[in-house]
Design an enzyme around this catalytic site. Structure first.
Site, mmCIF file in Angstrom:
data_model
loop_
_atom_site.group_PDB
_atom_site.id
_atom_site.type_symbol
_atom_site.label_atom_id
_atom_site.label_comp_id
_atom_site.label_asym_id
_atom_site.label_seq_id
_atom_site.Cartn_x
_atom_site.Cartn_y
_atom_site.Cartn_z
ATOM 1 N N HIS A 47 0.840 -1.199 0.000
ATOM 2 C CA HIS A 47 0.000 0.000 0.000
ATOM 3 C C HIS A 47 0.877 1.253 0.000
ATOM 4 C CE1 HIS A 47 -3.242 2.647 0.563
ATOM 5 N NE2 HIS A 47 -3.697 2.288 1.741
ATOM 6 N N ASP A 73 3.393 6.612 -7.256
ATOM 7 C CA ASP A 73 4.657 6.320 -6.589
ATOM 8 C C ASP A 73 5.878 6.424 -7.488
ATOM 9 O OD1 ASP A 73 3.795 5.812 -3.999
ATOM 10 O OD2 ASP A 73 2.985 3.879 -4.617
ATOM 11 N N HIS A 97 -1.710 -0.064 -11.829
ATOM 12 C CA HIS A 97 -2.590 0.271 -10.697
ATOM 13 C C HIS A 97 -3.848 -0.574 -10.801
ATOM 14 C CE1 HIS A 97 -5.023 2.706 -7.932
ATOM 15 N NE2 HIS A 97 -3.885 3.183 -7.495
HETATM 16 N N1 ACO Z 1 5.479 -4.284 -14.246
HETATM 17 C C1 ACO Z 1 5.352 -5.275 -15.144
HETATM 18 N N2 ACO Z 1 4.216 -5.936 -15.374
HETATM 19 C C2 ACO Z 1 3.148 -5.580 -14.668
HETATM 20 C C3 ACO Z 1 3.197 -4.540 -13.712
HETATM 21 C C4 ACO Z 1 4.427 -3.880 -13.517
HETATM 22 N N3 ACO Z 1 4.533 -2.894 -12.635
HETATM 23 N N4 ACO Z 1 1.994 -4.394 -13.152
HETATM 24 C C5 ACO Z 1 1.194 -5.292 -13.729
HETATM 25 N N5 ACO Z 1 1.889 -6.013 -14.659
HETATM 26 C C6 ACO Z 1 1.365 -7.041 -15.544
HETATM 27 C C7 ACO Z 1 1.120 -8.347 -14.803
HETATM 28 O O1 ACO Z 1 2.256 -9.166 -14.847
HETATM 29 C C8 ACO Z 1 -0.051 -8.899 -15.569
HETATM 30 O O2 ACO Z 1 0.442 -9.411 -16.772
HETATM 31 P P1 ACO Z 1 -0.198 -10.782 -17.384
HETATM 32 O O3 ACO Z 1 -1.599 -10.400 -17.737
HETATM 33 O O4 ACO Z 1 0.674 -11.102 -18.553
HETATM 34 O O5 ACO Z 1 -0.123 -11.784 -16.276
HETATM 35 C C9 ACO Z 1 -0.876 -7.676 -15.925
HETATM 36 O O6 ACO Z 1 0.075 -6.595 -15.986
HETATM 37 C C10 ACO Z 1 -1.965 -7.348 -14.910
HETATM 38 O O7 ACO Z 1 -1.340 -7.194 -13.617
HETATM 39 P P2 ACO Z 1 -2.030 -7.529 -12.237
HETATM 40 O O8 ACO Z 1 -0.965 -7.879 -11.251
HETATM 41 O O9 ACO Z 1 -3.153 -8.487 -12.427
HETATM 42 O O10 ACO Z 1 -2.685 -6.137 -11.877
HETATM 43 P P3 ACO Z 1 -3.231 -5.729 -10.453
HETATM 44 O O11 ACO Z 1 -4.316 -4.768 -10.687
HETATM 45 O O12 ACO Z 1 -3.558 -6.909 -9.598
HETATM 46 O O13 ACO Z 1 -1.961 -5.047 -9.789
HETATM 47 C C11 ACO Z 1 -0.412 -3.456 -9.002
HETATM 48 C C12 ACO Z 1 -1.812 -3.685 -9.617
HETATM 49 C C13 ACO Z 1 -0.259 -4.302 -7.713
HETATM 50 C C14 ACO Z 1 -0.295 -1.983 -8.630
HETATM 51 C C15 ACO Z 1 0.651 -3.856 -10.049
HETATM 52 O O14 ACO Z 1 0.489 -3.088 -11.221
HETATM 53 C C16 ACO Z 1 2.076 -3.716 -9.514
HETATM 54 O O15 ACO Z 1 2.578 -4.624 -8.856
HETATM 55 N N6 ACO Z 1 2.735 -2.556 -9.770
HETATM 56 C C17 ACO Z 1 4.064 -2.324 -9.249
HETATM 57 C C18 ACO Z 1 3.989 -1.907 -7.768
HETATM 58 C C19 ACO Z 1 3.463 -0.506 -7.573
HETATM 59 O O16 ACO Z 1 3.882 0.434 -8.254
HETATM 60 N N7 ACO Z 1 2.527 -0.336 -6.606
HETATM 61 C C20 ACO Z 1 1.965 0.969 -6.272
HETATM 62 C C21 ACO Z 1 0.528 1.065 -6.629
HETATM 63 S S1 ACO Z 1 -0.085 2.688 -6.293
HETATM 64 C C22 ACO Z 1 -0.447 2.689 -4.643
HETATM 65 O O17 ACO Z 1 -0.682 1.720 -4.019
HETATM 66 C C23 ACO Z 1 -0.466 4.015 -3.923
#
Ligand code: ACO
Length: 446
Positions: free
Chosen positions: A285, A380, A324
């Protein structure tokens, strides 16, 4: 699944549908029975499904929704997000306009009261907060008990929870005047506690609030003043203020849901907010901006970016600060933060990590992998770089987030208390454990 719990019979349509189109017809293929449920605001009531039973003993149909991926837990008039279009509004006002033109206390007032304050209202609100910035001396003794290297978020959540013991009157949550006093106390004292946690980690004496300064000026002074002296930098202070505004609310995120859920037990707001701080403490988070800095360190130089991107695409890493759960477009806060970065680095000098970040973003936004998955920079991606340039250590970033998010937590807490639909939060479960079995005496156990 069966259960002995029975509910009183109630009609499927508590509120009659406006037209036939405003209903959902469901046929239970286990029994062949059909049901019709009203659709309001794009939702059906989960409790309506309980009428779908296979027998009188059946508990009724439930939805299974871990992590609330598709469940609206409340009605809220505070924050609107359209993740596909990249829109964020507080009480209808676009985040871009608030960040450009409002002060943090104005935004807090807006979140609480639903309207922007008049000058007289803002003056009173500001004066009320200014009057409450000090914490009881015993709070300082309490903070001194933490180890020198205590994480500032751990200190903050403990200290805010402890405030409930200093203000036992805060339990009178039904009284609007009392709620106002507690909101003022929290808004006034959180920066003081957050600054004390900052000083504690450095072994510096706590700097007391200066009520001749404005909200942000006082907070910054409590953190950076040495020997009673601190040269304020108005550009950096405004940049911090905008960052706090951008973090002030984000509807039903993890920490806000924690505040609402804990607050639904009718505990005092200090305890409910400390639950929000605990939720924010978690790396999924509040901690992603720290992860962005680690990633930029790992990349090290611009020439290593293509190899890093390939690694991410191969699934052996994530591009931190991208993607996100809600935004499937450029996070509007990230756009604004990128602009703040220019102001901040104009004051502090360019950070080579920013150049890597800009190049990383440029390459990622042109890459099919990220385009296809709608992965854009989130709040972020740049915020950690800015905080670092301002002189905050990485473990303090989440504390700044908490100071910014406080008005949102409190506004959502109060909205929850006033909402007649709300009850104590209590999800259901699908029990997957043993059926009844007899106790095994010790001598018979393996
Ligand atoms: N880098 C590379 N690939 C990614 C990323 C990323 N940052 N984020 C998502 N993907 C890919 C996944 O691998 C998935 O690919 P696939 O369909 O081939 O399996 C697809 O995109 C969908 O991703 P999910 O994990 O299902 O998306 P979800 O909505 O569950 O996750 C999250 C969102 C957790 C923010 C994710 O994008 C992530 O881990 N980002 C990096 C961490 C981050 O920046 N977090 C801050 C969020 S903002 C906040 O909390 C204030």
């Amino acid at each position: 699944m069966t259960d002995t719990l029975t509910l009183p019979d109630r009609p499927a349509s508590a509120t009659p549908p406006k037209t036939m189109a405003d209903t959902l017809s469901v046929t239970d293929n286990r029994t062949g029975k059909s049901y019709e449920f009203p659709i309001a605001d794009g939702t059906i009531k989960a409790t309506d499904l309980r009428q779908i039973k296979t027998s009188d003993e059946d508990f009724g149909l439930m939805t299974y929704d871990p992590a609330f991926m598709n469940t609206a837990s409340c009605r809220s008039a505070i924050t609107f997000i359209d993740g596909d279009k990249g829109i964020l509004r507080y009480r209808g006002y676009p985040i871009e306009q608030l960040a450009e033109q409002a002060s943090f206390l104005e935004v807090a007032y807006l979140l609480f009261e639903g309207e922007l304050p008049s000058q007289a209202q803002l003056d009173k609100w500001t004066a009320d907060i200014r009057y409450h910035t000090y914490v009881h001396t015993n709070v300082i003794k309490f903070l001194e008990g933490f180890r020198y290297d205590a994480h500032p978020m751990g200190m903050l959540l403990g200290a805010v929870g402890a405030l409930s013991t200093f203000y036992p009157d805060a339990k009178h949550i039904d009284d609007p005047a009392n709620r106002y006093v507690q909101k003022v106390r929290l808004m006034a004292k959180l920066p003081t506690l957050a600054a004390f946690a900052f000083r504690h980690n450095r072994g510096l004496p706590y700097e007391f609030p200066r009520n001749d300064l404005d909200y942000i000026g006082n907070y910054v002074n409590m953190m950076f003043s040495i020997g009673g002296k601190h040269e304020p930098n108005k550009v950096l202070q405004r940049a911090l203020e905008i960052l706090l505004i951008l973090h002030a609310d984000h509807e039903q995120n993890c920490s806000t849901s924690a505040v609402r859920s804990v607050g639904s037990s009718h505990v005092d707001p200090f305890s409910a907010v400390s639950a929000g701080i605990a939720a924010l403490y978690g790396p999924l988070h509040g901690g992603a901006n720290e992860a962005v800095l680690l990633m930029l360190d790992e990349i090290g130089e611009k020439k290593n970016i293509p190899a890093f991107i390939e690694k991410v695409k191969a699934g052996t890493g994530r591009l931190m600060g991208f993607g996100h759960r809600v935004y499937k477009n450029y996070d509007p806060r990230a756009k604004l933060i990128k602009r703040i970065a220019d102001d901040v680095f104009g004051q502090t000098g360019m950070n080579p990590k920013l150049e890597i970040a800009l190049e990383l973003e440029r390459i990622a936004l042109e890459d099919e992998y990220f385009i296809k998955r709608k992965l854009y920079p989130n709040v972020d991606f740049y915020s950690g770089l800015i905080y670092q340039a301002m002189g905050y250590p990485t473990d303090y970033f989440t504390v700044l987030f908490a100071v910014g998010r406080l008005p949102g937590w409190l506004a959502q807490w109060e909205e929850m208390l006033k909402d007649k639909d709300q009850k104590i939060a209590r999800p259901r479960q699908i029990y997957t454990g043993y059926d009844e079995r007899p106790f095994v005496p010790m001598k018979n156990r393996k």
